[in-house]
Design a protein around this motif. Sequence first.
Motif, PDB file in Angstrom:
ATOM      1  N   CYS A 162      39.740  60.440  78.839  1.00 12.79           N
ATOM      2  CA  CYS A 162      38.793  61.558  78.763  1.00 12.79           C
ATOM      3  C   CYS A 162      37.712  61.373  79.821  1.00 12.79           C
ATOM      4  O   CYS A 162      36.945  60.410  79.762  1.00 12.79           O
ATOM      5  N   LYS A 163      37.644  62.294  80.773  1.00 13.50           N
ATOM      6  CA  LYS A 163      36.664  62.216  81.857  1.00 13.50           C
ATOM      7  C   LYS A 163      35.496  63.173  81.652  1.00 13.50           C
ATOM      8  O   LYS A 163      34.756  63.456  82.593  1.00 13.50           O
ATOM      9  N   ASP A 164      35.329  63.625  80.421  1.00 10.94           N
ATOM     10  CA  ASP A 164      34.209  64.504  80.083  1.00 10.94           C
ATOM     11  C   ASP A 164      33.106  63.656  79.449  1.00 10.94           C
ATOM     12  O   ASP A 164      33.207  63.248  78.291  1.00 10.94           O
ATOM     13  N   GLY A 165      32.066  63.401  80.226  1.00 13.53           N
ATOM     14  CA  GLY A 165      30.996  62.533  79.749  1.00 13.53           C
ATOM     15  C   GLY A 165      30.183  63.101  78.612  1.00 13.53           C
ATOM     16  O   GLY A 165      29.440  62.369  77.952  1.00 13.53           O
ATOM     17  N   SER A 166      30.316  64.397  78.362  1.00  4.49           N
ATOM     18  CA  SER A 166      29.569  64.990  77.259  1.00  4.49           C
ATOM     19  C   SER A 166      30.182  64.646  75.902  1.00  4.49           C
ATOM     20  O   SER A 166      29.512  64.738  74.869  1.00  4.49           O
TER      21      SER A 166
END
Length: 219
Positions: free
Chosen positions: A59-63
């Motif tokens: 998962c490259k979504d830091g949120s």
Amino acid sequence: NQDDRKVLQDYFDKIFADLNKIDDNIIKSEAYFKFALFKDDEGKTQDALNFYKKSIDMCKDGSVNLYLSSCYSNISAIYEEQNQTDLAIQYIQYALNVDSENNNLEGIYYCNSQMADLLKREDRTLAKKYYLNAINTAKMLNDDFYVASSLINYGDFCYDINDNETAVKQYVNAKRYINKEVAQENIKKIDVRLEDLKIKMGKNKYLNVVEDFQNNGYQ
């Protein structure tokens, strides 16, 4: 100790045996990150690198991936230890991007500090930018320890490049933020540096810089 590590390894083996049954990439990312930390602690840096990167790939979504910035910064630290400065800079920039997008001030402070240290032998102008960014972020956090540390770090940088007047100002300013939260060794270090700078600059010039800064320079 060895027994504890064996228990941890068995624990992770059981987790990984069940991971293929799980569709939640956030859970997988967390598991890979924590295993990477375990391998990092063991000194098995290649295994650590592999699992930090597997965690990122999940998962490259830091949120939503709370471990993304830490993966990038830990990878950067490994590359720094291996003297692969370009890769260390690349990955700390990734971490800084994630923390900036999520307004994570602590992460932004850490990444700016690390970036400055990485750049100080590569590009002094850029390094100065990141040292100043770290100082500004520490002030936004309203954390005396971070402010003092960032001022000392920038002072050390200026001291090393013989920017003596700026170094004096950073050290004098840092002493305003030092309290019982900061180790007394920092005060001793600053005093030693200031005495050395007084000799290098000459007593009168040194005192003039200190007086001018105390009257006009505090922010």
